[in-house]
Design a protein around this motif. Structure first.
Motif, mmCIF file in Angstrom:
data_model
loop_
_atom_site.group_PDB
_atom_site.id
_atom_site.type_symbol
_atom_site.label_atom_id
_atom_site.label_comp_id
_atom_site.label_asym_id
_atom_site.label_seq_id
_atom_site.Cartn_x
_atom_site.Cartn_y
_atom_site.Cartn_z
ATOM 1 N N ARG A 274 56.415 6.962 -4.039
ATOM 2 C CA ARG A 274 55.479 8.023 -4.409
ATOM 3 C C ARG A 274 54.386 8.180 -3.368
ATOM 4 O O ARG A 274 53.256 8.555 -3.696
ATOM 5 N N HIS A 275 54.726 7.899 -2.138
ATOM 6 C CA HIS A 275 53.732 7.982 -1.083
ATOM 7 C C HIS A 275 54.239 8.767 0.097
ATOM 8 O O HIS A 275 55.440 8.956 0.277
ATOM 9 N N PHE A 276 53.295 9.239 0.874
ATOM 10 C CA PHE A 276 53.559 10.013 2.065
ATOM 11 C C PHE A 276 53.170 9.152 3.251
ATOM 12 O O PHE A 276 52.116 8.522 3.246
ATOM 13 N N MET A 277 54.027 9.121 4.265
ATOM 14 C CA MET A 277 53.788 8.280 5.433
ATOM 15 C C MET A 277 53.501 9.135 6.657
ATOM 16 O O MET A 277 54.196 10.125 6.899
ATOM 17 N N GLY A 278 52.499 8.744 7.400
ATOM 18 C CA GLY A 278 52.133 9.509 8.580
ATOM 19 C C GLY A 278 52.001 8.646 9.818
ATOM 20 O O GLY A 278 51.766 7.435 9.729
ATOM 21 N N TRP A 279 52.193 9.271 10.973
ATOM 22 C CA TRP A 279 51.893 8.658 12.266
ATOM 23 C C TRP A 279 50.738 9.442 12.894
ATOM 24 O O TRP A 279 50.760 10.672 12.939
ATOM 25 N N PRO B 144 40.931 6.650 23.826
ATOM 26 C CA PRO B 144 39.501 6.308 23.876
ATOM 27 C C PRO B 144 38.614 7.547 23.926
ATOM 28 O O PRO B 144 38.872 8.472 24.710
ATOM 29 N N GLY B 145 37.612 7.572 23.086
ATOM 30 C CA GLY B 145 36.659 8.664 23.079
ATOM 31 C C GLY B 145 37.103 9.898 22.319
ATOM 32 O O GLY B 145 36.380 10.895 22.265
ATOM 33 N N LYS B 146 38.292 9.853 21.736
ATOM 34 C CA LYS B 146 38.792 11.006 21.001
ATOM 35 C C LYS B 146 39.057 10.643 19.550
ATOM 36 O O LYS B 146 39.234 9.479 19.197
ATOM 37 N N LEU B 147 39.090 11.670 18.717
ATOM 38 C CA LEU B 147 39.398 11.460 17.308
ATOM 39 C C LEU B 147 40.883 11.121 17.137
ATOM 40 O O LEU B 147 41.720 11.532 17.946
ATOM 41 N N ARG B 148 41.158 10.388 16.091
ATOM 42 C CA ARG B 148 42.547 10.092 15.776
ATOM 43 C C ARG B 148 43.226 11.391 15.334
ATOM 44 O O ARG B 148 42.696 12.110 14.489
ATOM 45 N N GLU B 149 44.406 11.671 15.906
ATOM 46 C CA GLU B 149 45.073 12.930 15.605
ATOM 47 C C GLU B 149 46.428 12.709 14.956
ATOM 48 O O GLU B 149 47.135 11.747 15.263
ATOM 49 N N PHE B 150 46.776 13.654 14.095
ATOM 50 C CA PHE B 150 48.051 13.618 13.396
ATOM 51 C C PHE B 150 49.185 13.878 14.376
ATOM 52 O O PHE B 150 49.081 14.749 15.235
ATOM 53 N N VAL B 151 50.276 13.133 14.206
ATOM 54 C CA VAL B 151 51.463 13.309 15.042
ATOM 55 C C VAL B 151 52.639 13.804 14.196
ATOM 56 O O VAL B 151 53.265 14.812 14.516
ATOM 57 N N ALA B 152 52.932 13.084 13.119
ATOM 58 C CA ALA B 152 54.067 13.440 12.273
ATOM 59 C C ALA B 152 53.908 12.775 10.919
ATOM 60 O O ALA B 152 53.221 11.760 10.788
ATOM 61 N N GLY B 153 54.544 13.367 9.897
ATOM 62 C CA GLY B 153 54.482 12.787 8.572
ATOM 63 C C GLY B 153 55.742 13.080 7.790
ATOM 64 O O GLY B 153 56.446 14.065 8.065
ATOM 65 N N ILE B 154 56.031 12.225 6.818
ATOM 66 C CA ILE B 154 57.244 12.375 6.020
ATOM 67 C C ILE B 154 56.994 11.879 4.608
ATOM 68 O O ILE B 154 56.332 10.855 4.406
ATOM 69 N N SER B 155 57.507 12.627 3.631
ATOM 70 C CA SER B 155 57.469 12.130 2.258
ATOM 71 C C SER B 155 58.508 11.028 2.131
ATOM 72 O O SER B 155 59.501 11.011 2.858
ATOM 73 N N TRP B 156 58.266 10.105 1.204
ATOM 74 C CA TRP B 156 59.198 8.988 1.119
ATOM 75 C C TRP B 156 60.596 9.438 0.706
ATOM 76 O O TRP B 156 61.585 8.814 1.079
ATOM 77 N N TYR C 180 48.943 15.362 -2.749
ATOM 78 C CA TYR C 180 48.150 16.420 -2.129
ATOM 79 C C TYR C 180 49.036 17.539 -1.595
ATOM 80 O O TYR C 180 50.249 17.383 -1.426
ATOM 81 N N GLY C 181 48.399 18.665 -1.306
ATOM 82 C CA GLY C 181 49.113 19.756 -0.665
ATOM 83 C C GLY C 181 49.466 19.401 0.764
ATOM 84 O O GLY C 181 48.863 18.524 1.367
ATOM 85 N N SER C 182 50.456 20.101 1.309
ATOM 86 C CA SER C 182 50.999 19.728 2.605
ATOM 87 C C SER C 182 49.949 19.709 3.704
ATOM 88 O O SER C 182 49.934 18.813 4.552
ATOM 89 N N ILE C 183 49.029 20.678 3.703
ATOM 90 C CA ILE C 183 48.058 20.770 4.784
ATOM 91 C C ILE C 183 47.173 19.542 4.838
ATOM 92 O O ILE C 183 46.657 19.170 5.898
ATOM 93 N N SER C 184 46.992 18.881 3.713
ATOM 94 C CA SER C 184 46.104 17.724 3.649
ATOM 95 C C SER C 184 46.591 16.582 4.523
ATOM 96 O O SER C 184 45.797 15.817 5.066
ATOM 97 N N TYR C 185 47.896 16.449 4.661
ATOM 98 C CA TYR C 185 48.444 15.293 5.357
ATOM 99 C C TYR C 185 48.291 15.378 6.868
ATOM 100 O O TYR C 185 48.601 14.422 7.570
#
Length: 127
Positions: A31-36, A41-53, A103-108
């Protein structure tokens, strides 16, 4: 206790490939969503990819579409990130994260929903 352990990072030449793994334990991940995510350095952590279990929803950042592929193995509680055609700008620390799948997809695409994080694995792409 929830644990996410990444592995598979390293040094690779531009155009090469790596496969990152994230071994998960300590919760019912069905029941969880997994993300990479990744961070330099000096930058915000950014989303790369995500998958529902269940695997029925997969999302990618535009910058990695066509080159990176996320997948999961439910039996092993492991999520993978296959990285092909790597570029120097892919150099970063890559983090695996877990979020409740409510959550809705955009949230991830943002860090907010993710409540557990791995320690990160370094990926360095040389030119």
């Amino acid at each position: 206790q929830v644990q996410l352990v990444e592995s598979g990072g390293g040094l690779v030449q531009a155009g090469g490939s790596l496969r990152l793994s994230c071994a998960a334990s300590g919760r019912t991940f069905s029941r969880h969503f997994m993300g990479w995510f990744r961070q330099t350095p000096g930058k915000l952590r950014e989303f790369v990819a995500g998958i529902s279990w269940s695997g029925d929803r997969i999302y990618y950042a535009d910058s990695v579409k066509g080159r990176l592929t996320i997948s999961g193995d439910n039996a092993k509680n492991t999520v993978y990130l296959q990285m092909n055609s790597l570029k120097p700008e892919d150099t970063a620390v890559y983090y695996c994260a877990s979020a409740p799948d409510i959550y809705g997809s955009i949230s991830y695409y943002s860090m907010g929903p993710y409540d557990y994080w791995g320690q990160g694995t370094q990926v360095t792409v040389s030119s």
